[in-house]
Design a protein around this motif. Structure first.
Motif, short mmCIF file in Angstrom:
data_model
loop_
_atom_site.label_atom_id
_atom_site.label_comp_id
_atom_site.label_asym_id
_atom_site.label_seq_id
_atom_site.Cartn_x
_atom_site.Cartn_y
_atom_site.Cartn_z
N VAL A 172 0.85 -1.20 0.00
CA VAL A 172 0.00 0.00 0.00
C VAL A 172 0.88 1.25 0.00
O VAL A 172 2.07 1.19 0.33
CB VAL A 172 -0.93 0.04 1.23
CG1 VAL A 172 -1.86 -1.17 1.26
CG2 VAL A 172 -0.12 0.12 2.53
N LEU A 173 0.28 2.37 -0.37
CA LEU A 173 0.96 3.65 -0.22
C LEU A 173 0.78 4.14 1.21
O LEU A 173 -0.29 3.99 1.79
CB LEU A 173 0.36 4.69 -1.17
CG LEU A 173 0.53 4.47 -2.67
CD1 LEU A 173 -0.19 5.58 -3.42
CD2 LEU A 173 2.00 4.42 -3.05
N SER A 180 -7.77 7.22 3.84
CA SER A 180 -7.53 5.86 3.35
C SER A 180 -7.51 4.88 4.53
O SER A 180 -6.54 4.15 4.75
CB SER A 180 -6.21 5.79 2.58
OG SER A 180 -6.08 4.56 1.90
N LEU A 181 -8.60 4.85 5.27
CA LEU A 181 -8.66 4.05 6.49
C LEU A 181 -8.43 2.56 6.23
O LEU A 181 -7.91 1.84 7.09
CB LEU A 181 -10.01 4.25 7.18
CG LEU A 181 -10.30 5.68 7.67
CD1 LEU A 181 -11.67 5.74 8.34
CD2 LEU A 181 -9.21 6.15 8.62
N GLY A 182 -8.81 2.10 5.05
CA GLY A 182 -8.62 0.69 4.73
C GLY A 182 -7.15 0.31 4.65
O GLY A 182 -6.71 -0.67 5.26
N THR A 183 -6.37 1.09 3.89
CA THR A 183 -4.95 0.75 3.76
C THR A 183 -4.20 1.01 5.06
O THR A 183 -3.27 0.27 5.41
CB THR A 183 -4.29 1.55 2.62
OG1 THR A 183 -4.41 2.96 2.86
CG2 THR A 183 -4.93 1.21 1.28
N ASN A 184 -4.59 2.04 5.80
CA ASN A 184 -3.94 2.28 7.10
C ASN A 184 -4.20 1.13 8.07
O ASN A 184 -3.33 0.77 8.86
CB ASN A 184 -4.43 3.60 7.70
CG ASN A 184 -3.71 4.79 7.08
OD1 ASN A 184 -2.65 4.65 6.47
ND2 ASN A 184 -4.28 5.98 7.24
N GLN A 185 -5.40 0.56 8.00
CA GLN A 185 -5.69 -0.60 8.84
C GLN A 185 -4.83 -1.80 8.46
O GLN A 185 -4.36 -2.55 9.31
CB GLN A 185 -7.17 -0.98 8.74
CG GLN A 185 -7.55 -2.15 9.66
CD GLN A 185 -8.95 -2.64 9.40
OE1 GLN A 185 -9.23 -3.18 8.34
NE2 GLN A 185 -9.85 -2.45 10.37
N LEU A 187 -1.85 -1.71 7.29
CA LEU A 187 -0.52 -1.49 7.87
C LEU A 187 -0.53 -1.75 9.37
O LEU A 187 0.38 -2.36 9.91
CB LEU A 187 -0.06 -0.05 7.59
CG LEU A 187 0.31 0.27 6.13
CD1 LEU A 187 0.62 1.76 5.99
CD2 LEU A 187 1.49 -0.57 5.68
N HIS A 188 -1.58 -1.26 10.04
CA HIS A 188 -1.68 -1.43 11.50
C HIS A 188 -1.73 -2.91 11.89
O HIS A 188 -1.13 -3.32 12.89
CB HIS A 188 -2.93 -0.71 12.02
CG HIS A 188 -3.15 -0.85 13.50
ND1 HIS A 188 -2.32 -0.28 14.42
CD2 HIS A 188 -4.10 -1.53 14.20
CE1 HIS A 188 -2.74 -0.58 15.64
NE2 HIS A 188 -3.82 -1.34 15.53
N THR A 189 -2.42 -3.71 11.11
CA THR A 189 -2.55 -5.14 11.40
C THR A 189 -1.44 -5.96 10.74
O THR A 189 -1.45 -7.19 10.80
CB THR A 189 -3.92 -5.66 10.92
OG1 THR A 189 -4.07 -5.38 9.52
CG2 THR A 189 -5.04 -5.01 11.70
N MET A 190 -0.49 -5.28 10.11
CA MET A 190 0.68 -5.91 9.48
C MET A 190 0.30 -6.91 8.39
O MET A 190 0.97 -7.92 8.19
CB MET A 190 1.58 -6.56 10.55
CG MET A 190 2.20 -5.55 11.49
SD MET A 190 3.35 -6.27 12.68
CE MET A 190 2.21 -7.14 13.75
N LYS A 191 -0.80 -6.62 7.69
CA LYS A 191 -1.19 -7.45 6.56
C LYS A 191 -0.67 -6.91 5.24
O LYS A 191 -0.84 -7.53 4.19
CB LYS A 191 -2.73 -7.57 6.51
CG LYS A 191 -3.31 -8.36 7.67
CD LYS A 191 -4.82 -8.40 7.59
CE LYS A 191 -5.41 -9.20 8.77
NZ LYS A 191 -6.90 -9.20 8.75
N ALA A 192 -0.07 -5.72 5.29
CA ALA A 192 0.47 -5.10 4.08
C ALA A 192 1.78 -4.41 4.40
O ALA A 192 2.08 -4.09 5.55
CB ALA A 192 -0.53 -4.10 3.49
#
Length: 258
Positions: A172-173, A180-185, A187-192
């Protein structure tokens, strides 16, 4: 008029069910190239618009084919940044319908220079469920998935679910807080993984080829950093010729473009 795609595509085995029928317009050789799926919101910020374009362009310069869904927003920018000859567009309708209408010229160009794919017969008009089907195919075709901007509970996040089930890496960027709450999530959950430098990220797919180097099957094969044995089996003496010419290097049994 669309044609039925008969060749087997190994990447699609990751789908819930291998498509019973695929229709296409364009150049099937794009399926043999390294591929990156890029998806995201239909209403990207200026930052996302610029970054998506630069990302797709940097990947295309390295022989990567960009896969997206021909929708407005991120999809359109990804196709445009890659260039019509370096992109695969997967749609949720029959290929005789150029949808959305605002993208008619872009789709026409991809039909001519790139590749259009659909699981739906000519005459079929897009519905809610056909977009979901389209999304799975977009994700399956790519070696990895890049989501440049997405809200929670969006279609792009549904694409992420497909990628996770298929075991694909997700990138993700980096975005600002509360955007962009989806991509930030993710990153937070370390899935991206965040793309902090577009050129560094794109370089993992190879170097920018000299304009004088023919971009043929051998070039795109070497962009994948294959083993020497795989290369020799597929291309024979051309591997040795390319090494002598300085086109490739062979280190620790791995072939890479010089």
């Amino acid at each position: 008029m669309s044609q039925i795609l008969t060749q087997y595509i190994p990447a699609l085995e990751g789908m819930k069910k291998y498509p019973s029928t695929l229709f296409y317009k364009g150049h099937l050789d794009l399926l043999q190239r390294p591929k990156v799926s890029i998806v995201g919101t239909r209403r990207p910020s200026n930052y996302t618009r610029h970054s998506t374009y630069m990302l797709a362009n940097a990947l295309a310069k390295r022989g990567v084919c960009v896969v997206s869904g021909a929708a407005m927003g991120v999809d359109t920018i990804a196709h445009t940044g890659a260039g019509e000859e370096n992109t695969i567009a997967v749609v949720a309708n029959g290929l005789d319908i150029r949808y959305p209408a605002v993208n008619q010229d872009l789709i026409s160009g991809i039909e001519d220079k790139g590749l259009m794919l659909s699981q739906f017969n000519d005459g079929f008009r897009a519905t809610g469920w056909s977009f979901v089907v389209r999304n799975e195919l977009v994700v399956a075709l790519g070696d990895i998935l890049v989501v440049t901007e997405a809200d929670l509970n969006s279609g792009s996040m549904r694409s992420v679910e497909y990628a996770l089930k298929m075991g694909k890496e997700i990138f993700v960027l980096p975005q600002r807080l509360n955007e962009s709450l989806g991509t930030n999530q993710l990153l937070h959950t370390m899935k991206a993984t965040a793309i902090h430098d577009i050129e560094v990220f794109a370089s993992t797919f190879g170097q920018i080829a000299d304009d004088g180097l023919e971009k043929d099957d051998f070039f795109y094969f070497c962009q994948k950093s294959p083993t020497f044995d795989e290369s020799l089996k597929k291309f024979g003496d051309r591997v040795y010729e390319a090494e002598l010419a300085g086109i490739i290097t062979i280190q620790n049994g791995i072939v890479r473009l010089s």
